[in-house]
Motif scaffolding. Structure first.
Motif, PDB file in Angstrom:
ATOM      1  N   ARG A  79      16.766  -3.513 -11.592  1.00 10.60           N
ATOM      2  CA  ARG A  79      17.836  -3.838 -12.529  1.00 10.60           C
ATOM      3  C   ARG A  79      17.749  -5.323 -12.854  1.00 10.60           C
ATOM      4  N   PRO A  80      17.600  -5.668 -14.152  1.00  8.52           N
ATOM      5  CA  PRO A  80      17.463  -7.093 -14.505  1.00  8.52           C
ATOM      6  C   PRO A  80      18.766  -7.869 -14.272  1.00  8.52           C
ATOM      7  N   THR A  81      18.640  -8.996 -13.597  1.00  4.46           N
ATOM      8  CA  THR A  81      19.778  -9.889 -13.375  1.00  4.46           C
ATOM      9  C   THR A  81      19.290 -11.329 -13.490  1.00  4.46           C
ATOM     10  N   ASN A  82      20.183 -12.208 -13.852  1.00  2.00           N
ATOM     11  CA  ASN A  82      19.876 -13.637 -13.842  1.00  2.00           C
ATOM     12  C   ASN A  82      20.381 -14.196 -12.529  1.00  2.00           C
ATOM     13  N   GLU A  83      19.450 -14.604 -11.684  1.00  2.00           N
ATOM     14  CA  GLU A  83      19.818 -15.103 -10.365  1.00  2.00           C
ATOM     15  C   GLU A  83      20.242 -16.564 -10.448  1.00  2.00           C
ATOM     16  N   ARG A  84      21.223 -16.913  -9.632  1.00  4.78           N
ATOM     17  CA  ARG A  84      21.669 -18.310  -9.588  1.00  4.78           C
ATOM     18  C   ARG A  84      20.684 -19.174  -8.817  1.00  4.78           C
ATOM     19  N   SER A 106      17.240  -5.393  -7.662  1.00  2.05           N
ATOM     20  CA  SER A 106      17.626  -6.150  -8.846  1.00  2.05           C
ATOM     21  C   SER A 106      17.002  -7.536  -8.748  1.00  2.05           C
ATOM     22  N   GLY A 107      16.701  -8.107  -9.901  1.00  2.00           N
ATOM     23  CA  GLY A 107      16.080  -9.419  -9.881  1.00  2.00           C
ATOM     24  C   GLY A 107      15.757  -9.896 -11.274  1.00  2.00           C
ATOM     25  N   ASP A 108      15.135 -11.070 -11.340  1.00  2.00           N
ATOM     26  CA  ASP A 108      14.750 -11.591 -12.644  1.00  2.00           C
ATOM     27  C   ASP A 108      13.241 -11.516 -12.825  1.00  2.00           C
ATOM     28  N   ASP A 145      10.568 -11.667 -10.096  1.00  2.00           N
ATOM     29  CA  ASP A 145      10.654 -10.577  -9.128  1.00  2.00           C
ATOM     30  C   ASP A 145       9.938  -9.331  -9.654  1.00  2.00           C
TER      31      ASP A 145
END
Length: 195
Positions: free
Chosen positions: A96-101, A111-113, A116
């Motif tokens: 699952r695409p996410t924008n990591e801090r 999940s990752g950017d 990843d």
């Protein structure tokens, strides 16, 4: 409902594989004809540049993921074509695409950017038997100017990009990316400017 979803995913995977596995004469990977595949321009690497610090941390924590091989190019074949396309689609579907801090690079995550996705694809292709030195992480800019990481597969037919933004595997010069740097084949701690 679950059966319908699984069936839909299976049909989508088969469609992608069928489109990608066509012979080069019939359009081949990403719609390229035989001429463009056999005359594909390779990425030109320039001077050494600093590797992304988060990548160095990843290699320190996961040294098995950062080993090099003698072979620096994958011999192109229909089975390699299918493996690359399938891996790109499967990893794009699973993470699952996410924008990591935090700027932490990881493989095999839920999940990752972008990095990843690239590291997970690299790990899966190495497990499938492709030489690690032909599977190189590269950093670029998207058309909007956002930093982006992808996996580049160096083959005898050209340098192909596995990108989490699309299920199409494309020759590097056919993407919309502005290339910056790539991990070297000899040592993942050494990166080179793309010229």
């Amino acid at each position: 409902m679950k059966l319908t979803k699984k069936f839909g995913a299976l049909i989508a995977a088969m469609s992608i594989a069928a489109a990608v596995v066509q012979p080069a004469e019939a359009g081949g990977l990403a719609g390229f004809n035989r001429q463009s595949l056999t005359t594909a321009k390779r990425m030109q690497e320039g001077r050494n540049v600093m590797a992304p610090f988060a990548f160095i941390r990843f290699c320190t924590a996961s040294p098995a993921d950062c080993r090099v091989s003698r072979e620096q190019t994958v011999a192109w074949s229909g089975s390699v074509n299918a493996l690359i396309a399938r891996t790109n689609w499967q990893v794009n579907s699973r993470i699952r695409p996410t924008n990591e801090r935090s700027d932490t690079w990881r493989a095999d995550v839920s999940s990752g950017d972008c990095e990843d996705f690239a590291l997970t694809k690299r790990r899966h292709l190495i497990k499938a038997g492709l030489p690690s030195s032909a599977l190189r992480i590269a950093v670029a800019k998207t058309p909007s100017g956002e930093g982006h990481a992808v996996l580049v597969v160096k083959t005898t037919r050209g340098d192909f990009v596995l990108d989490n933004r699309t299920n199409s595997v494309k020759l590097w010069q056919r993407t919309d990316l502005r290339w910056e740097k790539i991990a070297s084949a000899e040592n993942p701690y050494i990166w080179r400017k793309i010229v």
